[in-house]
Design a protein around this motif. Structure first.
Motif, PDB file in Angstrom:
ATOM      1  N   ALA A  40       0.849  -1.188   0.000  1.00  0.00           N
ATOM      2  CA  ALA A  40       0.000   0.000   0.000  1.00  0.00           C
ATOM      3  C   ALA A  40       0.887   1.241   0.000  1.00  0.00           C
ATOM      4  CB  ALA A  40      -0.910  -0.005   1.221  1.00  0.00           C
ATOM      5  N   HIS A  41       0.244   2.394  -0.082  1.00  0.00           N
ATOM      6  CA  HIS A  41       0.997   3.636   0.042  1.00  0.00           C
ATOM      7  C   HIS A  41       1.552   3.756   1.454  1.00  0.00           C
ATOM      8  CE1 HIS A  41      -2.212   5.468   2.441  1.00  0.00           C
ATOM      9  NE2 HIS A  41      -3.056   4.917   1.590  1.00  0.00           N
ATOM     10  N   LEU A  42       2.467   4.647   1.648  1.00  0.00           N
ATOM     11  CA  LEU A  42       3.034   4.853   2.979  1.00  0.00           C
ATOM     12  C   LEU A  42       1.965   5.354   3.934  1.00  0.00           C
ATOM     13  CD1 LEU A  42       6.487   6.558   2.322  1.00  0.00           C
ATOM     14  CD2 LEU A  42       6.094   4.292   3.284  1.00  0.00           C
ATOM     15  N   ASP A  43       1.882   4.716   5.093  1.00  0.00           N
ATOM     16  CA  ASP A  43       0.966   5.130   6.155  1.00  0.00           C
ATOM     17  C   ASP A  43       1.743   5.813   7.274  1.00  0.00           C
ATOM     18  OD1 ASP A  43      -1.389   4.133   5.083  1.00  0.00           O
ATOM     19  OD2 ASP A  43      -1.121   2.159   6.000  1.00  0.00           O
ATOM     20  N   ALA A  44       1.061   6.680   7.997  1.00  0.00           N
ATOM     21  CA  ALA A  44       1.588   7.123   9.285  1.00  0.00           C
ATOM     22  C   ALA A  44       1.446   5.971  10.269  1.00  0.00           C
ATOM     23  CB  ALA A  44       0.814   8.339   9.778  1.00  0.00           C
ATOM     24  N   ILE A  45       2.405   5.818  11.150  1.00  0.00           N
ATOM     25  CA  ILE A  45       2.347   4.719  12.111  1.00  0.00           C
ATOM     26  C   ILE A  45       1.115   4.828  12.999  1.00  0.00           C
ATOM     27  CG2 ILE A  45       3.694   5.827  13.968  1.00  0.00           C
ATOM     28  CD1 ILE A  45       5.129   3.079  14.275  1.00  0.00           C
ATOM     29  N   GLY A  54       7.428   4.657  18.129  1.00  0.00           N
ATOM     30  CA  GLY A  54       7.934   5.419  16.993  1.00  0.00           C
ATOM     31  C   GLY A  54       7.025   6.528  16.514  1.00  0.00           C
ATOM     32  N   PRO A  55       6.542   7.415  17.390  1.00  0.00           N
ATOM     33  CA  PRO A  55       5.586   8.439  16.957  1.00  0.00           C
ATOM     34  C   PRO A  55       6.147   9.323  15.855  1.00  0.00           C
ATOM     35  CG  PRO A  55       6.537   9.004  19.096  1.00  0.00           C
ATOM     36  CD  PRO A  55       6.943   7.599  18.800  1.00  0.00           C
ATOM     37  N   GLY A  56       5.289   9.604  14.870  1.00  0.00           N
ATOM     38  CA  GLY A  56       5.676  10.461  13.768  1.00  0.00           C
ATOM     39  C   GLY A  56       6.377   9.743  12.634  1.00  0.00           C
ATOM     40  N   SER A  57       6.632   8.439  12.774  1.00  0.00           N
ATOM     41  CA  SER A  57       7.320   7.702  11.721  1.00  0.00           C
ATOM     42  C   SER A  57       6.325   7.181  10.684  1.00  0.00           C
ATOM     43  CB  SER A  57       8.131   6.545  12.314  1.00  0.00           C
ATOM     44  OG  SER A  57       7.306   5.649  13.024  1.00  0.00           O
ATOM     45  N   LYS A  58       6.849   6.634   9.607  1.00  0.00           N
ATOM     46  CA  LYS A  58       6.041   6.107   8.515  1.00  0.00           C
ATOM     47  C   LYS A  58       6.155   4.587   8.462  1.00  0.00           C
ATOM     48  CE  LYS A  58       4.815  10.195   7.055  1.00  0.00           C
ATOM     49  NZ  LYS A  58       3.414  10.646   7.192  1.00  0.00           N
ATOM     50  N   VAL A  59       5.168   3.965   7.809  1.00  0.00           N
ATOM     51  CA  VAL A  59       5.113   2.514   7.734  1.00  0.00           C
ATOM     52  C   VAL A  59       4.727   2.099   6.321  1.00  0.00           C
ATOM     53  CG1 VAL A  59       3.945   0.445   8.560  1.00  0.00           C
ATOM     54  CG2 VAL A  59       4.476   2.274  10.156  1.00  0.00           C
ATOM     55  N   ALA A 288      -0.500  14.705  34.378  1.00  0.00           N
ATOM     56  CA  ALA A 288      -1.504  15.042  33.360  1.00  0.00           C
ATOM     57  C   ALA A 288      -1.015  16.039  32.321  1.00  0.00           C
ATOM     58  CB  ALA A 288      -2.794  15.548  34.008  1.00  0.00           C
ATOM     59  N   PHE A 289       0.268  16.317  32.286  1.00  0.00           N
ATOM     60  CA  PHE A 289       0.811  17.196  31.248  1.00  0.00           C
ATOM     61  C   PHE A 289       0.709  16.480  29.897  1.00  0.00           C
ATOM     62  CE2 PHE A 289       4.375  18.788  28.667  1.00  0.00           C
ATOM     63  CZ  PHE A 289       4.170  20.167  28.765  1.00  0.00           C
ATOM     64  N   THR A 290       0.318  17.223  28.847  1.00  0.00           N
ATOM     65  CA  THR A 290       0.204  16.637  27.514  1.00  0.00           C
ATOM     66  C   THR A 290       1.598  16.462  26.922  1.00  0.00           C
ATOM     67  OG1 THR A 290      -1.971  17.618  27.145  1.00  0.00           O
ATOM     68  CG2 THR A 290      -0.746  16.900  25.197  1.00  0.00           C
ATOM     69  N   VAL A 291       2.023  15.200  26.797  1.00  0.00           N
ATOM     70  CA  VAL A 291       3.386  14.923  26.349  1.00  0.00           C
ATOM     71  C   VAL A 291       3.466  14.642  24.843  1.00  0.00           C
ATOM     72  CG1 VAL A 291       4.192  14.134  28.593  1.00  0.00           C
ATOM     73  CG2 VAL A 291       3.151  12.486  27.022  1.00  0.00           C
ATOM     74  N   VAL A 292       2.364  14.168  24.246  1.00  0.00           N
ATOM     75  CA  VAL A 292       2.323  13.948  22.792  1.00  0.00           C
ATOM     76  C   VAL A 292       1.005  14.482  22.258  1.00  0.00           C
ATOM     77  CG1 VAL A 292       2.461  12.291  20.885  1.00  0.00           C
ATOM     78  CG2 VAL A 292       3.732  11.850  23.001  1.00  0.00           C
ATOM     79  N   GLU A 293       1.097  15.377  21.283  1.00  0.00           N
ATOM     80  CA  GLU A 293      -0.096  15.907  20.624  1.00  0.00           C
ATOM     81  C   GLU A 293      -0.203  15.291  19.232  1.00  0.00           C
ATOM     82  OE1 GLU A 293      -0.109  20.139  20.563  1.00  0.00           O
ATOM     83  OE2 GLU A 293       0.406  20.318  22.700  1.00  0.00           O
ATOM     84  N   GLU A 298      -1.397  11.615  12.571  1.00  0.00           N
ATOM     85  CA  GLU A 298      -0.028  12.114  12.601  1.00  0.00           C
ATOM     86  C   GLU A 298       0.307  12.605  14.000  1.00  0.00           C
ATOM     87  OE1 GLU A 298       0.351  15.614  10.196  1.00  0.00           O
ATOM     88  OE2 GLU A 298      -1.575  16.396  10.861  1.00  0.00           O
ATOM     89  N   THR A 299       1.587  12.609  14.304  1.00  0.00           N
ATOM     90  CA  THR A 299       2.058  13.217  15.546  1.00  0.00           C
ATOM     91  C   THR A 299       2.427  14.656  15.265  1.00  0.00           C
ATOM     92  OG1 THR A 299       2.843  11.143  16.509  1.00  0.00           O
ATOM     93  CG2 THR A 299       3.875  13.166  17.297  1.00  0.00           C
ATOM     94  N   LEU A 300       1.823  15.578  16.016  1.00  0.00           N
ATOM     95  CA  LEU A 300       2.091  17.002  15.821  1.00  0.00           C
ATOM     96  C   LEU A 300       3.242  17.486  16.682  1.00  0.00           C
ATOM     97  CD1 LEU A 300      -1.614  18.271  15.783  1.00  0.00           C
ATOM     98  CD2 LEU A 300      -0.143  17.758  13.821  1.00  0.00           C
ATOM     99  N   ASP A 301       3.323  16.974  17.913  1.00  0.00           N
ATOM    100  CA  ASP A 301       4.377  17.437  18.821  1.00  0.00           C
ATOM    101  C   ASP A 301       4.659  16.361  19.857  1.00  0.00           C
ATOM    102  OD1 ASP A 301       6.245  18.948  20.105  1.00  0.00           O
ATOM    103  OD2 ASP A 301       4.826  20.376  20.980  1.00  0.00           O
ATOM    104  N   ASN A 302       5.901  15.931  19.926  1.00  0.00           N
ATOM    105  CA  ASN A 302       6.343  14.957  20.914  1.00  0.00           C
ATOM    106  C   ASN A 302       7.259  15.681  21.894  1.00  0.00           C
ATOM    107  OD1 ASN A 302       7.396  12.871  22.416  1.00  0.00           O
ATOM    108  ND2 ASN A 302       8.290  11.769  20.682  1.00  0.00           N
ATOM    109  N   LYS A 303       6.766  15.958  23.084  1.00  0.00           N
ATOM    110  CA  LYS A 303       7.513  16.724  24.076  1.00  0.00           C
ATOM    111  C   LYS A 303       8.352  15.840  24.991  1.00  0.00           C
ATOM    112  CE  LYS A 303       3.996  20.403  24.355  1.00  0.00           C
ATOM    113  NZ  LYS A 303       2.926  19.783  23.535  1.00  0.00           N
ATOM    114  N   LEU A 304       8.279  14.540  24.844  1.00  0.00           N
ATOM    115  CA  LEU A 304       9.011  13.642  25.723  1.00  0.00           C
ATOM    116  C   LEU A 304      10.519  13.791  25.539  1.00  0.00           C
ATOM    117  CD1 LEU A 304       6.744  10.558  25.172  1.00  0.00           C
ATOM    118  CD2 LEU A 304       7.146  11.631  27.397  1.00  0.00           C
ATOM    119  N   ALA A 305      11.232  13.694  26.627  1.00  0.00           N
ATOM    120  CA  ALA A 305      12.700  13.738  26.604  1.00  0.00           C
ATOM    121  C   ALA A 305      13.213  12.431  27.197  1.00  0.00           C
ATOM    122  CB  ALA A 305      13.210  14.928  27.410  1.00  0.00           C
ATOM    123  N   ASP A 306      13.823  11.588  26.353  1.00  0.00           N
ATOM    124  CA  ASP A 306      14.292  10.270  26.793  1.00  0.00           C
ATOM    125  C   ASP A 306      13.172   9.469  27.439  1.00  0.00           C
ATOM    126  OD1 ASP A 306      16.915  10.769  25.923  1.00  0.00           O
ATOM    127  OD2 ASP A 306      17.374  11.826  27.797  1.00  0.00           O
TER     128      ASP A 306
END
Length: 324
Positions: A40-45, A54-59, A288-293, A298-306
């Motif tokens: 198929a075409h490339l999908d968002a994960i 793997g947020p924001g990656s393709k599959v 309760a802080f939003t760590v991934v939007e 699609e992933t818009l913002d990944n705020k996680l650090a390690d």
């Protein structure tokens, strides 16, 4: 010959096929129709869906024919019901695992087996991993989880992540919907996790089965007993196949199910579209802080650090580094 791939453990006479219709005894040698592929075409994960891997990656998605279930709502029935339905012919090409792995690598993508049932394609899975692993390309499944323990142990080393459908909380409704017992599915969730595979779970809200509020709450309880940190994806029912006359899932039912999941102890309960961003975002379970939007797919913002929350520094379960 006895096939040990799924819990049916079919005894297959020479020239005959198993219940899945894609594995055949040919002179004492077990043959498979699943070493074939439709790319198929490339999908968002996020569409698989995986939210903690793997947020924001393709599959790059690969599919072979067949399924060990016979769900009446299946949106991919022309592929999954190969050998059972007249309108389910297979027109795929022989798979070239080396080419598929190289193509995924060139696109900066992972490889996923989906659309039909990947657990019927262990040979293809192992071959893909052989070529994909040296390139840093992860291999994923979207699966019904209906495998024997022996089969899980065979394929787990080749799989980085699996999303397993849990469609009921009790044997009788699961048997009515899928034609198969539930216990092996729940056992596979635990066995894949024990083998180090990243596991997420999906539940489609099927009228007459999993859409029942009691069933949904019970499913959530089963999953929370395995691990409260299991990501649980609630999927809206889309009328299709033999259930085309049913209504789509109402957003209010999805919201009730999400609330029930949280009340039963699950920390990460998701709804892809119907509830907007709040149904998709990941919050730190401690502060309760939003760590991934996320957008819809699609992933818009990944705020996680390690893998940790930037607000309170608590670890958030997942495989957060983008693959490759």
């Amino acid at each position: 010959m006895r096939c040990e791939l799924c819990p049916y453990r079919c005894r297959i006479r020479d020239g005959q096929r198993g219940y899945c219709q894609v594995r055949r005894n040919n002179g004492g040698r077990l043959e498979t129709a699943t070493f074939t592929a439709s790319v198929a075409h490339l999908d968002a994960i996020e569409r698989k869906p995986f939210y903690h891997f793997g947020p924001g990656s393709k599959v790059l998605t690969v599919a072979g024919p067949g399924c060990s279930f016979r769900c009446d709502y299946c949106v991919n029935h022309r592929l999954s019901q190969y050998g059972r339905e007249e309108d389910a012919p297979w027109t795929g090409e022989p798979a070239r695992p080396d080419e598929l792995a190289a193509l995924a690598h060139a696109q900066g993508a992972g490889l996923a087996l989906s659309y039909a049932e990947p657990s019927l394609a262990p040979e293809l899975t192992l071959a893909l991993a052989e070529y994909a692993r040296p390139l840093g390309v992860p291999v994923m499944w979207k699966s019904n989880g209906f495998l024997t323990p022996r089969a899980v142990d065979l394929v787990a080393p080749a799989i980085d992540a699996v999303n397993i459908d849990v469609k009921a909380a009790e044997e009788a409704p699961h048997q009515r919907l899928t034609g198969a017992p539930l216990a092996p599915v729940l056992a596979a969730v635990e066995r894949f996790r024990a083998a180090g595979v990243w596991v997420e779970v999906s539940t489609p809200l099927i009228p007459g089965t999993s859409a029942d509020p009691g069933q949904l709450r019970a499913i959530a309880g089963l999953l929370a007993a395995i691990d409260p940190d299991l990501p649980w994806h609630l999927l809206r029912f889309t009328p299709d196949f033999r259930m085309s006359a049913e209504d789509p899932t109402a957003p209010s039912a999805l919201e009730d199910a999400r609330r029930a999941g949280a009340e039963e102890g699950l920390r990460f309960v998701y709804v892809e579209r119907a509830l907007g961003a709040e149904g998709r975002n990941t919050r730190c379970p401690h502060c309760a802080f939003t760590v991934v939007e996320r957008g819809i797919w699609e992933t818009l913002d990944n705020k996680l650090a390690d893998g940790g929350c930037p607000s309170c520094r608590a670890a958030v379960p997942g495989r957060w580094e983008t693959q490759q």
